[in-house]
Design a protein around this motif. Structure first.
Motif, PDB file in Angstrom:
ATOM      1  N   UNK A   1       0.814  -1.215   0.000  1.00  0.00           N
ATOM      2  CA  UNK A   1       0.000   0.000   0.000  1.00  0.00           C
ATOM      3  C   UNK A   1       0.844   1.260   0.000  1.00  0.00           C
ATOM      4  N   UNK A   2       2.164   1.110   0.153  1.00  0.00           N
ATOM      5  CA  UNK A   2       3.064   2.257   0.068  1.00  0.00           C
ATOM      6  C   UNK A   2       3.534   2.815   1.386  1.00  0.00           C
ATOM      7  N   UNK A   3       3.169   2.197   2.490  1.00  0.00           N
ATOM      8  CA  UNK A   3       3.638   2.679   3.784  1.00  0.00           C
ATOM      9  C   UNK A   3       5.105   2.296   3.998  1.00  0.00           C
ATOM     10  N   UNK A   4       5.892   3.154   4.634  1.00  0.00           N
ATOM     11  CA  UNK A   4       7.229   2.744   5.077  1.00  0.00           C
ATOM     12  C   UNK A   4       7.074   1.877   6.321  1.00  0.00           C
ATOM     13  N   UNK A   5       7.288   0.584   6.177  1.00  0.00           N
ATOM     14  CA  UNK A   5       6.991  -0.376   7.232  1.00  0.00           C
ATOM     15  C   UNK A   5       8.280  -0.897   7.860  1.00  0.00           C
ATOM     16  N   UNK A   6       8.369  -0.821   9.171  1.00  0.00           N
ATOM     17  CA  UNK A   6       9.428  -1.479   9.933  1.00  0.00           C
ATOM     18  C   UNK A   6       8.801  -2.668  10.642  1.00  0.00           C
ATOM     19  N   UNK A   7       9.461  -3.823  10.629  1.00  0.00           N
ATOM     20  CA  UNK A   7       8.854  -5.051  11.140  1.00  0.00           C
ATOM     21  C   UNK A   7       9.811  -5.809  12.034  1.00  0.00           C
TER      22      UNK A   7
ATOM     23  N   UNK B   1       9.879  -9.911  14.044  1.00  0.00           N
ATOM     24  CA  UNK B   1       9.273 -11.190  14.402  1.00  0.00           C
ATOM     25  C   UNK B   1      10.358 -12.079  14.997  1.00  0.00           C
ATOM     26  N   UNK B   2       9.992 -12.881  15.997  1.00  0.00           N
ATOM     27  CA  UNK B   2      10.943 -13.852  16.542  1.00  0.00           C
ATOM     28  C   UNK B   2      11.306 -14.914  15.522  1.00  0.00           C
ATOM     29  N   UNK B   3      10.405 -15.137  14.565  1.00  0.00           N
ATOM     30  CA  UNK B   3      10.645 -16.101  13.491  1.00  0.00           C
ATOM     31  C   UNK B   3      11.486 -15.407  12.413  1.00  0.00           C
ATOM     32  N   UNK B   4      12.765 -15.757  12.346  1.00  0.00           N
ATOM     33  CA  UNK B   4      13.675 -15.084  11.419  1.00  0.00           C
ATOM     34  C   UNK B   4      13.252 -15.252   9.974  1.00  0.00           C
ATOM     35  N   UNK B   5      12.721 -16.414   9.634  1.00  0.00           N
ATOM     36  CA  UNK B   5      12.297 -16.655   8.247  1.00  0.00           C
ATOM     37  C   UNK B   5      11.140 -15.741   7.869  1.00  0.00           C
ATOM     38  N   UNK B   6      10.213 -15.555   8.797  1.00  0.00           N
ATOM     39  CA  UNK B   6       9.087 -14.657   8.523  1.00  0.00           C
ATOM     40  C   UNK B   6       9.572 -13.229   8.333  1.00  0.00           C
ATOM     41  N   UNK B   7      10.521 -12.808   9.168  1.00  0.00           N
ATOM     42  CA  UNK B   7      11.055 -11.456   9.053  1.00  0.00           C
ATOM     43  C   UNK B   7      11.800 -11.281   7.736  1.00  0.00           C
ATOM     44  N   UNK B   8      12.534 -12.293   7.326  1.00  0.00           N
ATOM     45  CA  UNK B   8      13.241 -12.232   6.047  1.00  0.00           C
ATOM     46  C   UNK B   8      12.274 -12.087   4.881  1.00  0.00           C
ATOM     47  N   UNK B   9      11.133 -12.762   4.946  1.00  0.00           N
ATOM     48  CA  UNK B   9      10.161 -12.676   3.855  1.00  0.00           C
ATOM     49  C   UNK B   9       9.606 -11.268   3.710  1.00  0.00           C
ATOM     50  N   UNK B  10       9.255 -10.627   4.826  1.00  0.00           N
ATOM     51  CA  UNK B  10       8.694  -9.279   4.704  1.00  0.00           C
ATOM     52  C   UNK B  10       9.774  -8.262   4.355  1.00  0.00           C
TER      53      UNK B  10
ATOM     54  N   UNK C   1      12.258  -8.925   2.368  1.00  0.00           N
ATOM     55  CA  UNK C   1      12.413  -9.101   0.927  1.00  0.00           C
ATOM     56  C   UNK C   1      11.297  -8.401   0.169  1.00  0.00           C
ATOM     57  N   UNK C   2      10.123  -8.286   0.810  1.00  0.00           N
ATOM     58  CA  UNK C   2       8.983  -7.628   0.168  1.00  0.00           C
ATOM     59  C   UNK C   2       9.057  -6.108   0.262  1.00  0.00           C
ATOM     60  N   UNK C   3       9.983  -5.582   1.082  1.00  0.00           N
ATOM     61  CA  UNK C   3      10.156  -4.140   1.152  1.00  0.00           C
ATOM     62  C   UNK C   3      10.093  -3.530   2.527  1.00  0.00           C
ATOM     63  N   UNK C   4       9.834  -4.332   3.566  1.00  0.00           N
ATOM     64  CA  UNK C   4       9.855  -3.806   4.933  1.00  0.00           C
ATOM     65  C   UNK C   4      11.298  -3.688   5.425  1.00  0.00           C
ATOM     66  N   UNK C   5      11.500  -2.856   6.432  1.00  0.00           N
ATOM     67  CA  UNK C   5      12.802  -2.716   7.071  1.00  0.00           C
ATOM     68  C   UNK C   5      12.786  -3.563   8.344  1.00  0.00           C
ATOM     69  N   UNK C   6      13.764  -4.441   8.498  1.00  0.00           N
ATOM     70  CA  UNK C   6      13.809  -5.323   9.663  1.00  0.00           C
ATOM     71  C   UNK C   6      14.330  -4.570  10.880  1.00  0.00           C
TER      72      UNK C   6
END
Length: 288
Positions: free
Chosen positions: A8-14, A16-25, A27-32
């Motif tokens: 939707x275009x928001x600058x998203x910082x994310x 998660x304790x699940x490293x794989x889930x964090x890597x997926x988002x 890769x989609x454009x969120x900042x870990x």
């Protein structure tokens, strides 16, 4: 949900304790972020989505919790199906100027992926109006009233869902044990007063034999316990809710707490010696 906000275009910082889930988002454009508190410190709008109230407390409370890291003027939206006592306590402990909305969601994994969740929001009008444009990217947003009412409405919808889900297997078993083919029964239910969203969404997971592992018996029982806490205010017997809790508890004792939610129907299959397998193009909900 995170990916939809990124799209939707928001600058998203994310985080998660699940490293794989964090890597997926990421890769989609969120900042870990490095932690939930780090995520909160960067946010104007901070969203949490956790399995249980004790997880929310672990993330948010205390001197090193995310709540203390929120900036004055920021908004915390809790998407967890939560216990209101905890929500109210955390709201009282929030830094000055931080606003809170409880907004648990319904619609399962497919609803999250496709932006077709229903979100039940509780909070003052100004906070709701600030939250609604963000939440609107996730699905339909319903303002339920003051802080805490979102959790009440969500738990009522789950109350009805669990009663219906517990009944599906009983209905199928009754028909099968008395000579009706499952396909005939399924067609009749969909075209009668027996039809419902729960029937159409959940029965295919029984037919396919995976019983929908995207939601566990443990989470069903967690919500049923929260529902029973609310039911104390009714001051009348609610036997259907109690029976549903018993049915899910029986399934969890048989198959384990992490078994898929619709093992509540499998328990009937196994005890009755029946099979509810039915050939069809049953796309799992989490792939829809």
């Amino acid at each position: 949900m995170c990916q939809r906000l990124v799209k939707a275009g928001y600058p998203v910082t994310a985080f998660d304790l699940n490293a794989a889930a964090l890597e997926r988002v990421a890769a989609a454009g969120a900042v870990a972020a490095s932690s939930a508190a780090d995520c909160a410190a960067r946010a104007d709008v901070f969203l949490t989505s956790l399995p249980r109230p004790d997880h929310v407390e672990a993330v948010m409370a205390g001197d090193s919790g995310a709540l203390k890291s929120l900036k004055p003027g920021s908004l915390w939206i809790d998407l967890t199906t939560n216990r209101n006592e905890l929500v109210f306590r955390l709201a009282a402990e929030a830094p000055e100027g931080v606003k809170i909305v409880d907004s648990p969601v319904t619609g399962a994994v497919d609803g999250a992926r496709n932006g077709k969740l229903t979100l039940f929001a509780g909070g003052d009008q100004a906070s709701f109006e600030r939250a609604a444009p963000v939440l609107g990217h996730l699905g339909m947003v319903i303002h339920c009233g003051a802080l805490g009412t979102g959790n009440v409405v969500k738990l009522v919808t789950n109350q009805l869902w669990f009663i219906a889900a517990a009944a599906i297997g009983e209905g199928f078993a009754t028909g099968l044990a008395n000579g009706v083919e499952l396909g005939t029964l399924w067609h009749a239910i969909q075209n009668s007063v027996g039809d419902s969203f729960v029937v159409r969404h959940d029965a295919p997971s029984i037919f396919a034999g995976h019983y929908d592992p995207s939601f566990s018996l443990d989470l069903c029982l967690k919500d049923l316990r929260l529902i029973q806490e609310l039911n104390r205010n009714v001051r009348a017997a609610l036997p259907m809710t109690t029976a549903a809790e018993g049915a899910f508890a029986l399934a969890a004792s048989r198959y384990g707490a992490q078994a898929a939610e619709l093992h509540v129907a499998r328990r009937i299959e196994d005890d009755a010696g029946l099979s509810m397998r039915f050939e069809g193009d049953w796309v799992p909900p989490w792939e829809q």
